[in-house]
Structures are given as C-alpha cells and as structure tokens.
Design a protein around this motif. Structure first.
Motif, PDB file in Angstrom:
ATOM      1  N   HIS A 264       0.815  -1.220   0.000  1.00 36.27           N
ATOM      2  CA  HIS A 264       0.000   0.000   0.000  1.00 36.27           C
ATOM      3  C   HIS A 264       0.846   1.266   0.000  1.00 36.27           C
ATOM      4  O   HIS A 264       0.298   2.365  -0.123  1.00 36.27           O
ATOM      5  CB  HIS A 264      -0.944   0.004   1.208  1.00 36.27           C
ATOM      6  CG  HIS A 264      -0.239  -0.007   2.528  1.00 36.27           C
ATOM      7  ND1 HIS A 264       0.477  -1.092   2.977  1.00 36.27           N
ATOM      8  CD2 HIS A 264      -0.139   0.935   3.501  1.00 36.27           C
ATOM      9  CE1 HIS A 264       0.990  -0.818   4.165  1.00 36.27           C
ATOM     10  NE2 HIS A 264       0.630   0.405   4.493  1.00 36.27           N
ATOM     11  N   LEU A 265       2.162   1.129   0.134  1.00 33.49           N
ATOM     12  CA  LEU A 265       3.054   2.282   0.135  1.00 33.49           C
ATOM     13  C   LEU A 265       4.078   2.149  -0.981  1.00 33.49           C
ATOM     14  O   LEU A 265       4.537   1.049  -1.302  1.00 33.49           O
ATOM     15  CB  LEU A 265       3.782   2.412   1.481  1.00 33.49           C
ATOM     16  CG  LEU A 265       2.913   2.623   2.722  1.00 33.49           C
ATOM     17  CD1 LEU A 265       3.797   2.773   3.952  1.00 33.49           C
ATOM     18  CD2 LEU A 265       2.006   3.827   2.569  1.00 33.49           C
ATOM     19  N   ALA A 279       0.656   6.173  -0.503  1.00 29.30           N
ATOM     20  CA  ALA A 279       1.227   6.918   0.615  1.00 29.30           C
ATOM     21  C   ALA A 279       0.219   6.938   1.752  1.00 29.30           C
ATOM     22  O   ALA A 279      -0.990   6.942   1.512  1.00 29.30           O
ATOM     23  CB  ALA A 279       1.595   8.347   0.200  1.00 29.30           C
ATOM     24  N   ALA A 280       0.708   6.938   2.985  1.00 24.30           N
ATOM     25  CA  ALA A 280      -0.160   6.844   4.164  1.00 24.30           C
ATOM     26  C   ALA A 280      -0.344   8.192   4.828  1.00 24.30           C
ATOM     27  O   ALA A 280       0.569   9.025   4.884  1.00 24.30           O
ATOM     28  CB  ALA A 280       0.438   5.863   5.176  1.00 24.30           C
ATOM     29  N   ALA A 281      -1.541   8.384   5.345  1.00 24.85           N
ATOM     30  CA  ALA A 281      -1.802   9.534   6.206  1.00 24.85           C
ATOM     31  C   ALA A 281      -1.184   9.248   7.569  1.00 24.85           C
ATOM     32  O   ALA A 281      -1.476   8.210   8.164  1.00 24.85           O
ATOM     33  CB  ALA A 281      -3.308   9.746   6.338  1.00 24.85           C
ATOM     34  N   SER A 339       6.894   5.300   2.501  1.00 23.54           N
ATOM     35  CA  SER A 339       7.771   4.146   2.655  1.00 23.54           C
ATOM     36  C   SER A 339       7.505   3.440   3.973  1.00 23.54           C
ATOM     37  O   SER A 339       7.257   4.086   5.001  1.00 23.54           O
ATOM     38  CB  SER A 339       9.237   4.586   2.608  1.00 23.54           C
ATOM     39  OG  SER A 339      10.110   3.544   2.993  1.00 23.54           O
ATOM     40  N   ASN A 340       7.605   2.115   3.951  1.00 27.54           N
ATOM     41  CA  ASN A 340       7.479   1.327   5.175  1.00 27.54           C
ATOM     42  C   ASN A 340       8.684   1.493   6.088  1.00 27.54           C
ATOM     43  O   ASN A 340       8.669   1.042   7.237  1.00 27.54           O
ATOM     44  CB  ASN A 340       7.308  -0.151   4.828  1.00 27.54           C
ATOM     45  CG  ASN A 340       5.917  -0.467   4.323  1.00 27.54           C
ATOM     46  OD1 ASN A 340       4.950  -0.415   5.065  1.00 27.54           O
ATOM     47  ND2 ASN A 340       5.807  -0.785   3.045  1.00 27.54           N
ATOM     48  N   LEU A 344       6.736   5.984  11.620  1.00 21.75           N
ATOM     49  CA  LEU A 344       5.351   6.419  11.790  1.00 21.75           C
ATOM     50  C   LEU A 344       4.404   5.652  10.867  1.00 21.75           C
ATOM     51  O   LEU A 344       3.225   5.490  11.188  1.00 21.75           O
ATOM     52  CB  LEU A 344       5.257   7.926  11.528  1.00 21.75           C
ATOM     53  CG  LEU A 344       4.029   8.648  12.081  1.00 21.75           C
ATOM     54  CD1 LEU A 344       3.927   8.482  13.598  1.00 21.75           C
ATOM     55  CD2 LEU A 344       4.080  10.133  11.720  1.00 21.75           C
ATOM     56  N   ALA A 345       4.905   5.163   9.746  1.00 21.14           N
ATOM     57  CA  ALA A 345       4.070   4.428   8.802  1.00 21.14           C
ATOM     58  C   ALA A 345       3.650   3.065   9.337  1.00 21.14           C
ATOM     59  O   ALA A 345       2.724   2.446   8.814  1.00 21.14           O
ATOM     60  CB  ALA A 345       4.802   4.259   7.472  1.00 21.14           C
ATOM     61  N   GLN A 346       4.330   2.579  10.374  1.00 18.53           N
ATOM     62  CA  GLN A 346       4.022   1.262  10.937  1.00 18.53           C
ATOM     63  C   GLN A 346       3.146   1.341  12.181  1.00 18.53           C
ATOM     64  O   GLN A 346       2.749   0.308  12.720  1.00 18.53           O
ATOM     65  CB  GLN A 346       5.321   0.532  11.302  1.00 18.53           C
ATOM     66  CG  GLN A 346       6.262   0.292  10.142  1.00 18.53           C
ATOM     67  CD  GLN A 346       5.794  -0.831   9.229  1.00 18.53           C
ATOM     68  OE1 GLN A 346       4.775  -1.465   9.495  1.00 18.53           O
ATOM     69  NE2 GLN A 346       6.519  -1.078   8.167  1.00 18.53           N
TER      70      GLN A 346
END
Length: 449
Positions: A264-265, A279-281, A339-340, A344-346
């Motif tokens: 998803h990223l 990209a994640a919020a 990016s994983n 913060l993305a995790q």
C-alpha cells in the motif's frame, strides 16, 4: 460512482425519510458528537473517490472543521472536529455525489474491496462490476436498511494488495475451478479462514442477497452481527437453509494465499504497463491541504481518482512509470508517508484523549513520541496504541498493542491466536521511554516490522 437522488434539492425540501435511524456510528447524514466536536463519516464506494469529490471533502473540512480529515480502517473518510451548525456541511457532499442512493441506505454501504481492484497484477478477476451491483442493492433494497451500521461484506478478487485480517459478516474470495471464475465464501471471519461453500461468479450477487435476507429472517433484534446469530444458530443449520435459496457447492482443499505486506506504500506495477503510487496519512490523519494536493496530483498524473485503503493510506492509480518517482516525492512533500521504512508508517493510534472521552491517554501524541524514539534507534515496529479496550483504530489484532491505563502509560500485549482480545500481556504500566528500555533487553520481538 453513484449520484445521490436528492443532491439537487435544498435540505429543507428533501423527503422526511432523510431522517436516518438512531445509531452511535457517524454517517454522512448523521453527525455524531465526540469530545473534540462532531464526526461526519463519508462512506466511499469500494474506497474509491474522484478528484473533484476529494476536493469537495477538503473544502467542507476547512469550512466546518478546521480541515481535520481522517482515513479510516474501512477505507472511508471522516471529517472530525465539526462545530455547531453542521447541517450545511452535508449539502456540498451530497452535491459532489458522495451520498447514498436512498437516505436509509447510507449506513449499509459496507463493502470492502482491495484498493487495487481491477489493476492488481495477481487478481483473478476484476471485482468492480459485482461490487457495483452489490452496493446498489444494499442501498435500494429496503429490507437491508434494517442491517446494523457495522454489518460488513468483503469481496476479494485474489489481489496481492488485500486486507485479509479484518473480520466481516460475509466474505467472498475469488478462485478458479477448471479455468472458470468462482467465489469461495465464509461467515463471520476472513478469507484466510476455511470457506463454508462456493458459487460461480455469476451467482455472487444472488448469494449476497440470500445470505443477508436469511440473516435478517433468523436474527433477533439484539443480534446485529453474523457472529451473534451463529452463537445460537449453527453454521450447518444456516448453510442448510441457505442452500434452499441459492445453489451451493462445497469448497474443498482451497486456501487463500496470504497478501503481500507493504504494497500500500510506494510505487508498484499494475497488471498493465502503468503503476500505482501509495502513501499513508500519518496516524490516519490528513488535513485539507494534503487531500486537495493529492487530488490535484491524481488529476495531473493519474486518472483523476484516488483510492483509500484499510491501512489508512491512499493510492493514485494508473500513473505512467516515468512519472512515478515524481508523484511519490510530491505526496511525501504534502506530508504523507511513502515508505514502510518510516517508523510512523508502521504505527496505528486511535483518536486518544484529545478527542475521545473514553480514551485514557493521548495516543496520537504518544505514537509520535514512539516514532521519534524508533527513528533515533533506527527501528520500525508494528504497534497499535489504543486509548481503551474498544480498539477503534484497528479492526484486527495487531502484532503488538499498547493499551492505555493512564495518561502516557500503557500495558503491552503481543498477539496470541490462543488468547482473546489483544493477546498475551508482556509488561504493565510502561511509559514510551520505558518501552524503549524494555526493547533494549529483547533484541528481537514480535513487534519488529
């Protein structure tokens, strides 16, 4: 995808049926109050939204809520922090085509797809035509308006990018039998479970209708989820009754392949010669500038659409390969996480005590503190911070959960399939800094991403 029937009428001229049934869940037509103001939940058809619709959400959020927008773990959007006089907020969203076909159908638009439906390289078939048929029926079949706002269906096309851990009342998953498309299905679980039967793809819509009607025939008023009904009615009995309504076949020796983590990223190839960019919020939160910027980018470099995901991220589909790196850089420039490798993305965190009266800690702030700690240590860990046992931010049990017990203090759990709830308790009353010391004593743990 579908226009709201009354979008052209002022609120005071719409039918009285716009008054939707009482519920604790927010909707487009029902703003629910929280500690930090009202919440309006905008259900997206399969997580899809057009660029002009996204811009309408951004404008409404700016006008009525200071620009506060949330991406949910069901691939929907929420406007949060809405002040008094919120009735006028609904009109622009309806005019943008974000409402249901019938007012009473707003709550039941709960159909999850892969955010890569129709473009995933691993998909067995495109689920979007069947999804459109199911969503129309959910909204227009009056009996289905009796379903709980939490009753949910998943349609899985075998994509590599698929959330397979969220429990659904009914799930359907693609398989091929002698080269022909079929749907395995199950009740009160996930596509990783053993299915209870299968039907040809052409019977998928009939199956959904039959399951939902049978559920409503058998369930008591207090049984609003499939798991509640199956506590009284056995799966065998339910299936025997279902077989009288729609032809079923056994589904032997089939197991859904696990999805691929992290798709998803970043930039990923589609089934054609184009790519999608994800990209994640951060912690599920966007502001109006982020959403408007992503919409403009989708118009310039994609197909003028966005897709939201159950990982609280967004995808820009149908991007030319030559533009992919620029698109990702611009999304990151807006403040999204591409990016994983970014701690913060995790991390997952609920609204916390700054916006929810039930939360015991400011989980969003504590999650950012944890991300900074992990950044200094060069680590990425998969952790869910929950302000109370309700686990609103995560629809499945995360590898590790920090459950708030007081401001800034948490109990640490590791997921354990043999235990209920969050799993096995590992440590009690930890601060974020103390969690870092706890990790130092354990070089490897189930928290590692």
């Amino acid at each position: 995808m579908w226009r709201f029937l009354f979008a052209g009428l002022p609120l005071n001229e719409r039918p009285s049926s716009l008054v939707v049934r009482p519920s604790g869940c927010p909707g487009l037509l029902r703003v629910v109050q929280a500690l930090d103001g009202g919440i309006c939940r905008i259900k997206l058809d399969g997580g899809f939204i057009q660029a002009d619709q996204a811009e309408a959400v951004a404008s409404v959020a700016e006008r009525f809520a200071g620009g506060m927008i949330e991406a949910t773990n069901r691939a929907n959007l929420q406007i949060r922090g809405i002040g008094p006089g919120h009735d006028a907020l609904i009109e622009p969203l309806l005019a943008a085509g974000l409402g249901p076909r019938k007012p009473a159908g707003d709550d039941v638009r709960n159909l999850m797809l892969s955010p890569a439906a129709g473009i995933d390289r691993q998909m067995l078939f495109d689920t979007r035509p069947l999804a459109a048929q199911i969503l129309v029926t959910l909204q227009t079949h009056e009996r289905f308006h009796e379903l709980s706002a939490k009753f949910a269906v998943q349609l899985d096309g075998g994509e590599a990018l698929a959330m397979l851990e969220h429990h659904h009342d009914l799930w359907l998953s693609a398989l091929l039998c002698n080269g022909e498309p079929w749907l395995a299905f199950g009740l009160a679980g996930t596509p990783l479970d053993t299915p209870v039967g299968r039907v040809p793809l052409a019977q998928g819509h009939a199956l959904v209708v039959a399951v939902l009607e049978l559920f409503l025939d058998l369930a008591r008023p207090d049984q609003n989820r499939m798991r509640h009904l199956l506590a009284d009615v056995s799966v065998d009995e339910f299936m025997a009754r279902l077989a009288r309504r729609v032809p079923l076949q056994a589904c032997l020796d089939w197991q859904r392949d696990a999805s691929s983590d992290g798709l998803h990223l970043g930039v990923h190839p589609q089934h054609d010669d184009r790519v999608y960019v994800g990209a994640a919020a951060p912690l599920g939160r966007l502001d109006a500038v982020m959403l408007r910027g992503a919409a403009q980018l989708a118009r310039e470099k994609g197909d003028a659409s966005l897709r939201f995901s159950p990982w609280q991220s967004l995808l820009l589909p149908n991007v030319c390969r030559a533009d992919a790196d620029q698109v990702l850089a611009r999304l990151e420039g807006l403040g999204l996480l591409g990016s994983n490798d970014q701690p913060l993305a995790q991390l997952i965190a609920c609204t916390g005590s700054s916006g929810c009266g039930k939360a015991l800690a400011d989980t969003k702030a504590d999650a950012r503190q944890l991300a900074e700690l992990l950044q200094r240590r060069g680590q990425t860990l998969k952790v869910h911070l929950s302000g109370c046992p309700r686990s609103c931010a995560a629809a499945h049990v995360a590898p590790a959960t920090l459950l708030a017990v007081a401001p800034g203090r948490y109990d640490l759990y590791f997921r354990d399939a043999t235990l209920p709830g969050f799993g096995a308790l590992q440590a009690h009353n930890l601060t974020i800094e103390a969690l870092g010391h706890w990790l130092d004593a354990r070089p490897r743990s189930p928290l590692d991403a």
